[in-house]
Design an enzyme around this catalytic site. Sequence first.
Site, short mmCIF file in Angstrom:
data_model
loop_
_atom_site.label_atom_id
_atom_site.label_comp_id
_atom_site.label_asym_id
_atom_site.label_seq_id
_atom_site.Cartn_x
_atom_site.Cartn_y
_atom_site.Cartn_z
N CYS A 178 3.23 38.85 0.72
CA CYS A 178 3.49 40.23 0.34
C CYS A 178 4.77 40.30 -0.47
CB CYS A 178 3.63 41.07 1.60
SG CYS A 178 2.29 40.81 2.76
N HIS B 72 -24.06 12.05 -11.50
CA HIS B 72 -24.28 11.59 -10.12
C HIS B 72 -24.57 12.77 -9.19
CE1 HIS B 72 -23.09 7.59 -11.33
NE2 HIS B 72 -22.05 8.13 -11.95
N ARG C 130 2.41 39.82 -5.93
CA ARG C 130 2.46 39.09 -4.67
C ARG C 130 1.43 39.60 -3.68
NH1 ARG C 130 6.95 36.14 -4.01
NH2 ARG C 130 6.61 36.14 -1.77
N GLU D 236 -8.47 22.72 -14.76
CA GLU D 236 -7.65 23.92 -14.94
C GLU D 236 -8.46 25.05 -15.60
OE1 GLU D 236 -4.47 26.62 -14.92
OE2 GLU D 236 -5.16 24.98 -13.65
N LYS E 19 -9.03 28.77 -13.92
CA LYS E 19 -8.66 30.02 -14.61
C LYS E 19 -9.86 30.97 -14.67
CE LYS E 19 -5.02 30.02 -14.45
NZ LYS E 19 -4.60 28.83 -13.82
N LYS F 20 0.36 35.79 -6.21
CA LYS F 20 1.06 34.83 -7.05
C LYS F 20 1.64 33.65 -6.27
CE LYS F 20 2.67 33.32 -10.88
NZ LYS F 20 1.69 32.73 -11.76
N TRP G 53 -0.42 41.67 0.95
CA TRP G 53 -1.56 40.76 0.81
C TRP G 53 -2.00 40.49 2.23
CZ3 TRP G 53 -3.65 36.04 2.12
CH2 TRP G 53 -4.68 35.59 1.30
N ASN H 258 7.20 40.02 5.16
CA ASN H 258 6.36 39.08 4.41
C ASN H 258 6.35 37.77 5.19
OD1 ASN H 258 5.05 37.39 2.60
ND2 ASN H 258 6.98 36.89 1.53
N GLY H 259 5.17 37.29 5.53
CA GLY H 259 5.07 36.07 6.32
C GLY H 259 4.05 36.23 7.43
#
Length: 607
Positions: A2, A502, A28, A479, A483, A602, A75, A101-102
Amino acid sequence: MCGIFGCILRTGEAASTIHEGLKKLEYRGYDSVGIATLQGSQLFIKKDSGKIDSVHAIHNLEALPGRLGIGHTRWATHGAPYKENAHPHTDCNNQVAVVHNGIIENFAELKTELEESGHVFRSKTDTEVIPHLIEEKLKEGLSLVDAVREAVKRLEGSYAIAVISVKEPNRIICARKESPLVLGIADDSLYVASDIPAFLSKTNKSVIVQDGELVVLSDKGYEIRNVIDWKLVTREPEVIDWAPEMAAKQGYPHFMLKEIHEQPLRLRDTLRLQDKYLELMTTFLDRAGEVFLVACGTSYHACLAASYLFSKLSFLATHPVIASEFVEQHGKSVNIDSLLLVVSQSGETADTLDAVESARLRAATILGLTNVVGSTLTRVARVYIVQQSGPEIGVAATKTFTSQLSVLSQLAIRLAKKRGKVSHVEIEELEENLERIPDIVEGIISGSEEKVKQLAKKYRDRCCFFFLGRGMGSAVAQEGKLKLMEISYIPSLAYPAGESKHGPISLIESGFPVVFVCPKDSTHKSIIGNIMEMKARGASIIAIIEKGDEEIKKLADDYIEIDTKLPEVLSPIPFVIPLQLLAYYMALERKCDPDMPRNLAKSVTVK
Ligand code: AGP
């Protein structure tokens, strides 16, 4: 993951400043938002589920009185993204408000204990135990700061908190363990936040709060103490050389597009790093018994590309490892001769720091590559480099990825030089080509953006994508996949092209889009073979090719031509640019928010 924010203003109302600060932290987490302010001995709170703009439109988050307050953008980890789980959380009598936050790992037993002594809980969150613990201590007659101190001593897990109470309406108490927390110091105001961009428009003077510290913010200033021994800690503010506009959109519709276009500038900055730290890191790499390249997500893809670089240039074997698997995969074999080159743009990713902690306990050497000054990684690393990408706000990493690749390339070239594995002429050529990259990237962005937009429109309804590459191209393919998946929500797979036959090739049917990363390197012939295999099963071939690559042009249904003329070991930076743009424009085509993709944040500060 958060974002928390708090401020004390000499004059004026705090709510609008808190609202602005939370907007800067929205990357965040954006499941819910809330603000609490104090005026006289009254606590005022507004909170609801949803993104800041939509909650503000309904509740006007700036219409709260008082020159002191705290705020939170969430979050969700414990408790669904509903209003009752939004922060701030309060005690039974709404006299104490807390943003956090945590993750409080022992919240269940604390909650049972508090409920048994009569506390009533309103939410399903772990956080709500904190205001009730503080309430208990206040009832015993402790001051607010002592009550917060006693409360955090009971907490297990990770936390960055800010607390206000009607009991002492002129101060904010903050504390930190693992989750990031910084102070902003201005002449007429004080700020506390999860990240520097939140108060950068007010001040560029910041103080990093360290693990196990508690801070009292008041009109007298800031006072830091260790929670355990209550020792006073003196720490002067550091000046952050990030200009406020670096944390703004500068006319672009989204931070992600701004940050993609910023890459030439940032790549030039990344070529001006301090020589002594690059040299020091090179020496450690040269002497190490075994080298692990450890990271998560996009940063892991930079490690994957770097593992080819170190082998090809410096003849150094390295193990690229996904951080959340490090302990299981290598935990027991790490020893004093082991070296971890740890890559994390935020420097706060919990899985990455967890791997570091397990290796440190076995005396391994830790080198860090990060984008955030003062982040936890900078404090646990023996030597670290700050890559100079400037604040990255878009949740999808773009400019930080190419800067990571540039730094890792610089290290590999230096190590090759140190080990005399590559001739001086080749070293000079590599260094000259490295200097050319910012201009090359500039040309690719302006030269391919329009074409990528059309491709996004053409392929927007496809339900799955393949990304294939060989050698370093396979790291770029990984990557590109990440994205596209993370911001346009299209299920995507990436493989080293040779591996596709394969099993994965069984998914291919007519029109199935396969994106090939095709630098003109030692893998070029083989990748043409893979293109043929996919084409034979009806796949739509989208190829990222070097300018003038007529062979693949003839085979591809669509292609993006980029002009690099770079040696193969430097190809990942230019070849990823069209894939960043493809993901961005695909997100727009599918009406997704490129800056705040669902379910993501993020900096992933929980394990
Ligand atoms: C990338 O776009 C994502 N945001 C995510 O995978 C990210 O790379 C990962 O969480 C690692 O973050 P870090 O570099 O801050 O450690």
